[in-house]
Design an enzyme around this catalytic site. Structure first.
Site, PDB file in Angstrom:
ATOM      1  N   GLN A 109      10.267  -5.314  16.878  1.00 10.64           N
ATOM      2  CA  GLN A 109      10.112  -4.894  15.487  1.00 10.64           C
ATOM      3  C   GLN A 109      10.007  -3.374  15.347  1.00 10.64           C
ATOM      4  O   GLN A 109      10.213  -2.839  14.270  1.00 10.64           O
ATOM      5  CB  GLN A 109       8.875  -5.557  14.867  1.00 10.64           C
ATOM      6  CG  GLN A 109       9.040  -7.048  14.667  1.00 10.64           C
ATOM      7  CD  GLN A 109       7.750  -7.696  14.226  1.00 10.64           C
ATOM      8  OE1 GLN A 109       6.794  -7.778  14.983  1.00 10.64           O
ATOM      9  NE2 GLN A 109       7.732  -8.146  12.995  1.00 10.64           N
ATOM     10  N   PHE A 167       2.373  -4.760  14.313  1.00  5.33           N
ATOM     11  CA  PHE A 167       3.438  -5.747  14.424  1.00  5.33           C
ATOM     12  C   PHE A 167       3.294  -6.392  15.787  1.00  5.33           C
ATOM     13  O   PHE A 167       2.789  -5.799  16.735  1.00  5.33           O
ATOM     14  CB  PHE A 167       4.840  -5.157  14.202  1.00  5.33           C
ATOM     15  CG  PHE A 167       5.203  -4.018  15.107  1.00  5.33           C
ATOM     16  CD1 PHE A 167       5.739  -4.247  16.372  1.00  5.33           C
ATOM     17  CD2 PHE A 167       5.015  -2.711  14.698  1.00  5.33           C
ATOM     18  CE1 PHE A 167       6.075  -3.193  17.207  1.00  5.33           C
ATOM     19  CE2 PHE A 167       5.357  -1.650  15.519  1.00  5.33           C
ATOM     20  CZ  PHE A 167       5.887  -1.888  16.779  1.00  5.33           C
ATOM     21  N   SER A 168       3.708  -7.662  15.887  1.00  3.13           N
ATOM     22  CA  SER A 168       3.425  -8.426  17.100  1.00  3.13           C
ATOM     23  C   SER A 168       4.546  -8.404  18.126  1.00  3.13           C
ATOM     24  O   SER A 168       4.303  -8.584  19.313  1.00  3.13           O
ATOM     25  CB  SER A 168       3.086  -9.874  16.755  1.00  3.13           C
ATOM     26  OG  SER A 168       4.121 -10.436  15.995  1.00  3.13           O
ATOM     27  N   ASN A 169       5.765  -8.183  17.709  1.00  6.28           N
ATOM     28  CA  ASN A 169       6.898  -8.197  18.630  1.00  6.28           C
ATOM     29  C   ASN A 169       7.422  -6.780  18.781  1.00  6.28           C
ATOM     30  O   ASN A 169       7.812  -6.147  17.803  1.00  6.28           O
ATOM     31  CB  ASN A 169       7.991  -9.125  18.094  1.00  6.28           C
ATOM     32  CG  ASN A 169       9.139  -9.282  19.049  1.00  6.28           C
ATOM     33  OD1 ASN A 169       9.474  -8.368  19.801  1.00  6.28           O
ATOM     34  ND2 ASN A 169       9.763 -10.449  19.008  1.00  6.28           N
ATOM     35  N   GLY A 175       3.143  -4.377  19.187  1.00  9.11           N
ATOM     36  CA  GLY A 175       3.350  -5.479  20.110  1.00  9.11           C
ATOM     37  C   GLY A 175       2.113  -6.282  20.447  1.00  9.11           C
ATOM     38  O   GLY A 175       2.090  -6.983  21.450  1.00  9.11           O
TER      39      GLY A 175
END
Length: 129
Positions: free
Chosen positions: A21, A16-18, A55
Protein backbone atom coordinates in the site's frame (compact mmCIF):
# COMPACT_ATOMS: atom_id res chain seq x y z
CA UNK A 1 12.45 13.32 18.51
CA UNK A 2 9.50 13.51 20.90
CA UNK A 3 9.67 16.20 23.55
CA UNK A 4 6.92 16.10 26.19
CA UNK A 5 4.97 19.34 26.34
CA UNK A 6 3.42 21.07 29.31
CA UNK A 7 0.46 21.92 27.07
CA UNK A 8 -2.08 19.81 25.17
CA UNK A 9 -0.95 18.92 21.66
CA UNK A 10 -2.51 17.62 18.44
CA UNK A 11 -1.12 14.34 17.12
CA UNK A 12 -1.68 12.56 13.82
CA UNK A 13 -1.60 8.78 13.38
CA UNK A 14 -1.47 6.98 10.03
CA UNK A 15 -1.34 3.26 9.35
CA UNK A 16 -1.59 0.71 6.59
CA UNK A 17 -1.22 -3.03 7.01
CA UNK A 18 0.23 -4.18 3.68
CA UNK A 19 3.59 -2.75 2.66
CA UNK A 20 2.39 -2.80 -0.97
CA UNK A 21 0.00 0.00 0.00
CA UNK A 22 3.01 2.29 0.37
CA UNK A 23 3.13 2.43 -3.43
CA UNK A 24 -0.36 3.94 -3.44
CA UNK A 25 -1.88 7.01 -1.85
CA UNK A 26 -2.70 5.64 1.61
CA UNK A 27 -0.27 7.83 3.57
CA UNK A 28 -0.90 10.93 1.46
CA UNK A 29 -4.67 10.46 1.84
CA UNK A 30 -4.46 10.01 5.61
CA UNK A 31 -2.12 13.01 5.91
CA UNK A 32 -4.52 15.16 3.88
CA UNK A 33 -7.47 14.09 6.06
CA UNK A 34 -5.55 14.97 9.24
CA UNK A 35 -4.47 18.35 7.89
CA UNK A 36 -8.04 19.15 6.80
CA UNK A 37 -9.36 18.40 10.28
CA UNK A 38 -6.58 20.42 11.91
CA UNK A 39 -7.41 23.37 9.66
CA UNK A 40 -11.15 23.04 10.27
CA UNK A 41 -10.68 23.14 14.05
CA UNK A 42 -7.87 25.71 13.96
CA UNK A 43 -5.35 23.21 15.33
CA UNK A 44 -1.66 22.71 14.65
CA UNK A 45 -0.36 19.15 14.39
CA UNK A 46 2.66 18.41 16.57
CA UNK A 47 5.47 17.62 14.13
CA UNK A 48 7.73 16.00 16.75
CA UNK A 49 5.44 12.96 16.96
CA UNK A 50 3.68 12.31 13.67
CA UNK A 51 3.04 8.59 13.86
CA UNK A 52 3.06 6.29 10.85
CA UNK A 53 2.90 2.52 10.96
CA UNK A 54 3.88 1.00 7.63
CA UNK A 55 2.97 -2.64 7.18
CA UNK A 56 1.67 -3.27 10.72
CA UNK A 57 -1.60 -5.12 11.03
CA UNK A 58 -4.31 -3.63 13.22
CA UNK A 59 -6.12 -6.97 13.07
CA UNK A 60 -3.23 -8.68 14.88
CA UNK A 61 -2.34 -5.57 16.97
CA UNK A 62 1.21 -5.45 15.59
CA UNK A 63 0.96 -1.65 15.50
CA UNK A 64 0.39 -1.63 19.27
CA UNK A 65 3.14 -4.15 20.06
CA UNK A 66 5.85 -2.99 17.62
CA UNK A 67 4.67 0.23 16.03
CA UNK A 68 4.18 3.93 16.56
CA UNK A 69 0.72 3.51 18.07
CA UNK A 70 2.25 1.38 20.81
CA UNK A 71 4.75 4.16 21.52
CA UNK A 72 1.90 6.67 21.71
CA UNK A 73 -0.11 4.44 24.07
CA UNK A 74 2.96 4.04 26.30
CA UNK A 75 3.44 7.83 26.37
CA UNK A 76 -0.24 8.21 27.29
CA UNK A 77 0.17 5.64 30.08
CA UNK A 78 3.26 7.47 31.37
CA UNK A 79 1.31 10.76 31.23
CA UNK A 80 3.82 12.26 28.80
CA UNK A 81 0.94 13.09 26.46
CA UNK A 82 -0.89 15.95 28.13
CA UNK A 83 -4.54 15.70 29.08
CA UNK A 84 -6.61 17.73 26.66
CA UNK A 85 -4.53 16.64 23.68
CA UNK A 86 -6.12 15.47 20.42
CA UNK A 87 -5.37 12.40 18.30
CA UNK A 88 -6.45 12.63 14.64
CA UNK A 89 -6.91 9.39 12.70
CA UNK A 90 -8.49 8.83 9.31
CA UNK A 91 -11.04 6.40 10.77
CA UNK A 92 -11.37 4.16 13.81
CA UNK A 93 -10.08 1.15 11.90
CA UNK A 94 -6.66 2.85 11.82
CA UNK A 95 -6.55 2.36 15.62
CA UNK A 96 -7.77 -1.23 15.69
CA UNK A 97 -9.32 -4.04 13.74
CA UNK A 98 -9.22 -6.38 16.70
CA UNK A 99 -12.25 -8.00 18.33
CA UNK A 100 -14.72 -5.23 19.29
CA UNK A 101 -14.06 -5.45 23.04
CA UNK A 102 -10.29 -5.11 22.46
CA UNK A 103 -10.74 -2.24 20.02
CA UNK A 104 -13.04 -0.50 22.48
CA UNK A 105 -10.48 -0.99 25.27
CA UNK A 106 -7.81 0.81 23.23
CA UNK A 107 -10.17 3.66 22.48
CA UNK A 108 -11.26 3.85 26.13
CA UNK A 109 -7.64 3.95 27.31
CA UNK A 110 -7.02 7.01 25.17
CA UNK A 111 -10.29 8.75 26.07
CA UNK A 112 -9.96 7.98 29.80
CA UNK A 113 -6.65 9.86 29.67
CA UNK A 114 -8.62 12.94 28.56
CA UNK A 115 -7.38 12.73 25.00
CA UNK A 116 -9.92 13.45 22.28
CA UNK A 117 -9.97 11.27 19.18
CA UNK A 118 -11.16 12.85 15.93
CA UNK A 119 -11.83 10.65 12.93
CA UNK A 120 -11.01 12.77 9.92
CA UNK A 121 -12.93 10.84 7.28
CA UNK A 122 -16.31 11.39 8.95
CA UNK A 123 -15.40 14.27 11.31
CA UNK A 124 -16.55 12.44 14.46
CA UNK A 125 -15.28 13.53 17.86
CA UNK A 126 -14.81 10.97 20.64
CA UNK A 127 -14.11 12.11 24.19
CA UNK A 128 -15.60 11.93 27.69
CA UNK A 129 -18.25 14.48 26.79
Amino acid sequence: MFKPSAYPQVYSYRRFSNIEQEKGSSIARQKMHAENIANEYGLEINQDLVMTDRGFSAFHAEHKRKGALGVFLKLVEEEKIQRGSVLIVESLDRLSREQPFKAQATMNEIIESDITIITAKDNKVYNKE
